[in-house]
Design an enzyme around this catalytic site. Structure first.
Site, PDB file in Angstrom:
ATOM      1  N   GLU A 205       0.826  -1.199   0.000  1.00  0.00           N
ATOM      2  CA  GLU A 205       0.000   0.000   0.000  1.00  0.00           C
ATOM      3  C   GLU A 205       0.865   1.257   0.000  1.00  0.00           C
ATOM      4  OE1 GLU A 205      -3.542  -0.172   2.685  1.00  0.00           O
ATOM      5  OE2 GLU A 205      -2.494   1.462   3.659  1.00  0.00           O
ATOM      6  N   HIS A 399      -2.765  -6.792  15.825  1.00  0.00           N
ATOM      7  CA  HIS A 399      -2.030  -6.839  14.559  1.00  0.00           C
ATOM      8  C   HIS A 399      -2.861  -6.326  13.389  1.00  0.00           C
ATOM      9  CE1 HIS A 399      -4.517 -10.154  13.407  1.00  0.00           C
ATOM     10  NE2 HIS A 399      -3.779 -10.513  12.391  1.00  0.00           N
ATOM     11  N   GLY A 402      -9.020  -7.577  12.245  1.00  0.00           N
ATOM     12  CA  GLY A 402      -9.682  -8.834  12.608  1.00  0.00           C
ATOM     13  C   GLY A 402     -10.965  -9.002  11.813  1.00  0.00           C
ATOM     14  N   LYS A 475      -2.953  -5.848  -4.434  1.00  0.00           N
ATOM     15  CA  LYS A 475      -3.269  -7.104  -3.767  1.00  0.00           C
ATOM     16  C   LYS A 475      -2.871  -8.294  -4.629  1.00  0.00           C
ATOM     17  CE  LYS A 475      -6.453  -8.311  -1.372  1.00  0.00           C
ATOM     18  NZ  LYS A 475      -5.515  -8.645  -0.299  1.00  0.00           N
TER      19      LYS A 475
END
Lengths: 476, 137
Positions: A205, A399, A402, A475
């Site tokens: 990104e 992290h 989720g 991606k």
């Protein structure tokens, strides 16, 4: 319902009381709002982890917790070195799935008109590796050096600068890695995948610093408003997946799984031969993941130079790289005594506070950078580690956001084409391997990253430093 | 009889497979995995032989499916059809031949990281077999 057993200890902290064979209680760090949607199965996994030999203090669930295999994702547990175990189920199949942040001397205004061009160029340059292999060719002998020497080796080969090493967790090489503990099957799966992103939630990104929350720490990290940044999120690819699977099998053969609460929690005593072997192989996979990002960083530098030829003094520097799926030996204060323990972080980030020797010298006075990627098209955050995390969560924090929505329901409910259009309207350019990977990783399929970050900041297990907004997303 | 069915899972992919015989069950598990990789037609240009063993039904399934992940990563092989299949129930051994093509010729859906034992089961229900697998993706 396990959820009904949760006892509130203080704001954002809940205890899951010890029962049956649990050796310690569970400790869940969720906001009141998030507790409403907590997954029963993830709580069950917190309980299962609490049953593993040698676990210390409590089995931890962080605010981004969701169901994993063995441990929940967003699960942390520390083990006593003599009584305790090491388990692939506490690290994950994607060993050292991790994040690296780069900073540039470009400003947002310098690149916004070129978003589309940057997206196309980087998508071409950085392969997802999905069955197409990498442009990076390496012999088996060289790969072994990558596994044992990490980033240092690849920098000697011309991929990056010596100073990059100063800003990586573990200096880009976890000591104790041994290539001889990695199976030939794992080598074969990984050898063609260095310098590839992979698929799933992995991405690259280009964004910018939208907001600074803590000026002092941001300036130590070298971040300022409107500065262009680059986030790389990927792991140890097929090599790490195979290592996890190989050691699950070896541990089953050695110890059996009949008495385990979950077959995915197969483990070996930390000091046993197999426990040590797994650690050495895991460390090798982590080194692979570090090198993977180093090669990608090198290619990004090359490509950005080509894209901005007029910018003669273009600089792209490493801010930091953090591990998300890893087991580490670290020192903590346990019942008044300093003790080395084996911390398992499964979908969790190390968050050490000021002064810790593990932190790069340049950052040591303020704490380690904590990098929390958002999801495709949402904000990412830079936080700083704290002493509070060392007290509460064995130096760990969240992290990411989720997941809350299954991939299949995301596919049914969200059309990839629509996401691409919506993001474009927001000024975010995106390139992906397939429409399907757009839909599966839609921002709506995840918890609200802002809420997750708010909770860890309130708890103090990491403090907000800066918010990054994406402009270009690649991606796999 | 349905060969397999995908179920809801928050982070990963979960499916059940069915079979009149244990042998069919293993085959249908492979077909479910192939569909995860790619759900459209794949040409049969290459063949690979598969030989795997297990300690129990579950580990045999784990090892069998893992073999396709290995071929996917190491040979860039996208499997699509099972040409021959033999299950030795006593020795817990599978010998099979599969056909497929190079991944680069297709826009594949998903890269599977690993087969897991999470929520895995294989059981006999009345006169047929049923299994469940969660894939880490």
């Amino acid at each position: 319902m396990i959820k009904e057993k949760l006892k509130k200890i203080e704001e954002n902290v809940y205890e899951l009381p010890k029962e049956e064979n649990m050796l310690v209680p569970g400790r869940i760090f969720f906001s009141k709002k998030m507790i409403e949607t907590i997954e029963e199965d993830s709580l069950k996994q917190v309980q299962n982890v609490a049953k593993l030999p040698g676990i210390l203090k409590y089995s931890i669930g962080l605010p981004d917790m969701h169901v994993g295999y063995g441990f929940p994702i967003g699960g942390v547990a520390a083990f006593d070195l003599d009584q305790g175990v090491i388990t692939p189920g506490g690290v994950g199949y994607d060993i050292d799935c991790s994040v690296r942040l780069l900073k540039t001397n470009l400003k947002k205004e310098d690149i916004t008109k070129d978003n589309e061009k940057i997206a196309k160029a980087l998508f071409k340059k950085i392969p997802s590796g999905l069955g197409k292999g990498s442009r990076f060719n390496i012999s088996r002998q060289e790969l072994k050096k990558v596994l044992e020497k990490g980033v240092n080796y690849i920098i000697e080969k011309g991929y990056g600068k010596k100073e990059d090493l100063l800003y990586l967790e573990e200096g880009g090489c976890i000591p104790g890695a041994e290539a001889s503990k990695v199976s030939s099957k794992a080598i074969k799966r990984g050898i063609g995948q260095l310098g590839t992103l992979g698929s799933g939630n992995h991405f690259l990104e280009v964004g910018y610093v939208e907001e600074i929350y803590n000026k002092e720490v941001a300036s130590v990290f070298g971040l300022e408003k409107n500065q262009v940044t680059i986030l790389i999120h990927c792991g140890s690819r097929g090599l790490g997946h195979q290592i996890a699977s190989d050691y699950i099998k070896l541990m089953e053969e050695e110890y059996g799984f009949k008495n385990l609460p979950d077959r995915e929690l197969i483990n070996a005593p930390i000091k046993s031969r197999l426990g040590r072997d797994y650690y050495s192989a895991m460390a090798a996979a982590a080194n692979f993941a570090f090198v993977n990002k180093q090669i990608i960083t090198h290619w990004i530098r090359e490509e950005m130079k080509e894209l901005f030829p007029e910018k003669k003094d273009l600089e792209i520097k490493v801010v930091y790289e953090v591990c998300h799926n890893i087991a580490k030996f670290e020192k903590y204060n346990i019942d008044g005594k300093e003790k080395t323990v084996c911390v398992h972080r499964k979908g969790a980030t190390r968050s050490l506070g000021p002064g810790r020797i593990e932190i790069p010298e340049a950052y040591r006075a303020v704490g380690q950078p904590v990098l929390i990627p958002g999801t495709m098209g949402t904000a990412s955050y830079v936080l700083v580690g704290t002493k509070k995390a060392e007290e509460l969560t064995f130096g760990s924090t969240v992290h990411g956001a989720g997941r809350v929505m299954s991939r299949s329901s995301a596919l049914r409910n969200i059309r990839g084409e629509k996401i691409k259009k919506d993001l474009k309207n927001k000024g975010i350019e995106i390139e992906a391997g397939s429409w399907k990977s757009f839909s599966e990783e839609s921002p709506n399929a995840y918890k609200d990253i802002d809420e997750v970050v708010k909770v860890v900041d309130e708890l103090g297990i990491s403090k907000k430093v800066a918010k990054l907004i994406p402009l270009v997303v690649i991606k796999g | 009889m349905k060969k397999f069915q995908f179920l809801e899972h928050t982070a990963d992919i979960k499916f059940r497979a069915f079979g009149k015989t244990l042998s069919d069950l293993y085959k249908n598990n492979a077909l479910a995995l192939f569909e995860v990789f790619y759900d459209k037609n794949v040409k049969g240009k290459e063949n690979y032989n598969i030989n795997v063993k297990g300690k129990d039904y579950e580990s045999l399934l784990y090892n069998f499916l893992e073999e396709f992940l290995f071929l996917f990563d190491s040979k860039n092989f996208l499997p699509s059809k099972i040409i021959s299949f033999k299950l030795d129930e006593k020795k817990l051994k599978i010998t099979a031949e599969v056909s497929g093509d190079q991944i680069k010729n297709y826009n594949v859906n998903t890269h599977v990281k690993a087969v897991t034992y999470n929520e895995m089961f294989i059981k006999k229900q009345r006169s047929s077999w049923i299994s469940q697998v969660v894939l880490d993706i």
